[in-house]
Design an enzyme around this catalytic site. Structure first.
Site, PDB file in Angstrom:
ATOM      1  N   PRO A   1       0.829  -1.203   0.000  1.00  0.00           N
ATOM      2  CG  PRO A   1      -0.778  -1.556   1.640  1.00  0.00           C
ATOM      3  CD  PRO A   1       0.523  -2.086   1.132  1.00  0.00           C
ATOM      4  CD  GLU A   2       2.564   3.457  -4.486  1.00  0.00           C
ATOM      5  OE1 GLU A   2       2.842   4.657  -4.595  1.00  0.00           O
ATOM      6  OE2 GLU A   2       2.730   2.634  -5.414  1.00  0.00           O
TER       7      GLU A   2
ATOM      8  NE  ARG B   1      14.416   5.568  12.545  1.00  0.00           N
ATOM      9  CZ  ARG B   1      13.999   5.292  13.783  1.00  0.00           C
ATOM     10  NH1 ARG B   1      14.562   5.899  14.828  1.00  0.00           N
ATOM     11  NH2 ARG B   1      13.036   4.414  13.995  1.00  0.00           N
TER      12      ARG B   1
ATOM     13  NE  ARG C   1       8.910  -3.136  -5.608  1.00  0.00           N
ATOM     14  CZ  ARG C   1       8.004  -2.408  -4.937  1.00  0.00           C
ATOM     15  NH1 ARG C   1       8.361  -1.772  -3.833  1.00  0.00           N
ATOM     16  NH2 ARG C   1       6.770  -2.319  -5.358  1.00  0.00           N
TER      17      ARG C   1
ATOM     18  CG  ASN D   1       7.529   0.069  -8.366  1.00  0.00           C
ATOM     19  OD1 ASN D   1       8.454   0.847  -8.597  1.00  0.00           O
ATOM     20  ND2 ASN D   1       7.482  -1.141  -8.888  1.00  0.00           N
TER      21      ASN D   1
ATOM     22  CE  LYS E   1       5.447   3.120   0.384  1.00  0.00           C
ATOM     23  NZ  LYS E   1       6.253   2.179  -0.428  1.00  0.00           N
TER      24      LYS E   1
END
Length: 294
Positions: free
Chosen positions: A2-3, A153, A283, A194, A52
Site C-alpha cells: 500500500p502506498e 527518520r 523493484r 512503485n 506508509k
C-alpha cells in the site's frame, strides 16, 4: 505494498469510527498478545499517517505503530452507525478498491464482531464496530517519544498539511543517485511507492535514471506538486488513477488507470513508443524512452 494514500485513508477511518472510543484489544492469533495487553481498555485519541506508517495514539501514553508491508491489511465492520470501507491494505491481499462495510442494519441489529478468520494479529473492538489486522510487516506498541523518533527518520509526507517540499527538493538535488531510486527512499519522501514513482516521473517527462543533481529546481518542484495532487486524488478515489479522460480514450478509469506502470511493451499513451521496464533498487521501474529521454 500500500502506498501513502491508503495509509491516510486508514488514519481517516480510524479517526472517524474509533476516536474517543474505549477499545477492547486482543490478538486472536497470539503473536501480539503482550502488545494487546498494553492497549486493552484504553481509549483511542487519534490516528496519524506518515508515509506508509500508521500511528494509533491511546490515552495511556502508548502508540500502536503499524507498517502493512507487502501483505498487511485491515478489515472493518460494525453496526448501522459504522461507516467506512470494509478493508484497506495491500493490493496483493485485497486489491485497491474498497467497499462499504455494510454491517449491521437500519434497526441496529449488531451482535458484535464475527469469529476471527485467518491469522488476525490484532483485533480492536468498540461499542459499535471492530477492526482486524492481518499480515503486517511491523506491529508494535511504542511510546510517543519513540513515535517522534520514527517520524524524524522519515522524509516529508506530501499528504500532510505543512509538509516541507523544500526539504524534499534539497535532498533530491544534493544526491548523485538516480531520481527513480530517491523517490523510493522513505527518508527522502514518505509515502511514494512503485506506482506513484513511475507515474509522476512520466508526467514530468523525467527519466528515472537521471541523477538528482542533474534536475532543475523547477523539475523537482513539479515532481512534488504532481505527487501531492495524485496522492490527494488517491485518498479520494481509494485507488491510484493518474490518467486523464483523454488519455483513456473514453474508457472507464479502472480499465486504463496508469500511463506506464505495468504497461511493459504497450504503446505510450502520449507518443506510441513501447513502454520499457528494468530493475532499479530491487523493484521494477517503468518509463517511456521518448517522453522521458535522458
Amino acid at each position: 505494498m500500500p502506498e501513502g494514500h491508503s495509509v491516510h485513508r486508514l488514519a481517516k477511518q480510524f479517526t472517524s469510527v474509533f476516536a474517543g472510543e474505549r477499545l477492547a484489544v486482543s490478538s486472536p492469533q497470539g503473536r501480539f498478545a503482550a502488545g494487546a495487553e498494553q492497549l486493552d481498555g484504553a481509549t483511542l485519541l487519534s490516528a496519524l499517517a506518515h508515509g506508509k506508517q500508521l500511528f494509533l495514539r491511546f490515552d495511556n501514553d502508548r502508540v500502536l505503530r503499524v507498517h502493512l508491508g507487502l501483505y498487511g491489511a485491515w478489515s472493518f465492520g460494525g453496526d448501522a452507525t459504522f461507516r467506512g470501507a470494509s478493508s484497506i491494505g495491500a493490493p496483493r491481499r485485497i486489491g485497491e478498491s474498497e467497499q462499504p462495510s455494510g454491517n449491521g442494519d437500519a434497526h441496529g441489529g449488531y451482535a458484535g464482531p464475527p469469529e476471527p478468520v485467518g491469522a488476525v494479529r490484532v483485533r480492536l473492538v468498540s461499542a459499535h464496530g471492530w477492526a482486524d489486522l492481518r499480515g503486517p510487516t511491523a506491529c508494535e506498541v511504542i511510546t510517543p517519544a519513540e513515535e517522534a523518533a520514527v517520524r524524524t527518520r522519515l522524509g516529508p509526507d506530501p499528504l500532510q498539511p505543512r509538509s516541507d517540499g523544500g526539504l524534499f527538493a534539497r535532498r533530491i538535488l544534493s544526491s548523485i543517485s538516480p531520481v527513480g531510486v530517491q523517490l523510493m527512499n522513505q527518508a527522502v519522501i514518505a509515502g511514494i511507492g512503485n506506482v506513484y514513482r513511475a507515474e509522476v516521473l512520466f508526467l514530468q517527462g523525467i527519466s528515472p535514471w537521471r541523477p538528482g543533481r542533474q534536475l532543475s529546481e523547477d523539475e523537482v518542484a513539479g515532481i512534488w506538486a504532481d505527487t501531492v495532487r495524485l496522492m490527494k486524488d488517491g485518498v479520494g478515489e481509494g485507488r491510484i488513477i493518474t490518467t486523464t479522460a483523454e488519455a483513456r480514450g473514453g474508457r472507464p478509469k479502472a480499465s486504463a488507470p496508469h500511463y506506464v506502470y505495468k504497461r511493459t511493451g504497450e504503446p505510450c499513451r502520449r507518443c506510441g513508443a513501447p513502454v520499457l521496464t528494468a530493475e532499479m533498487a530491487a523493484r521494477n521501474v517503468y518509463w517511456c524512452p521518448q517522453c522521458q529521454a535522458d
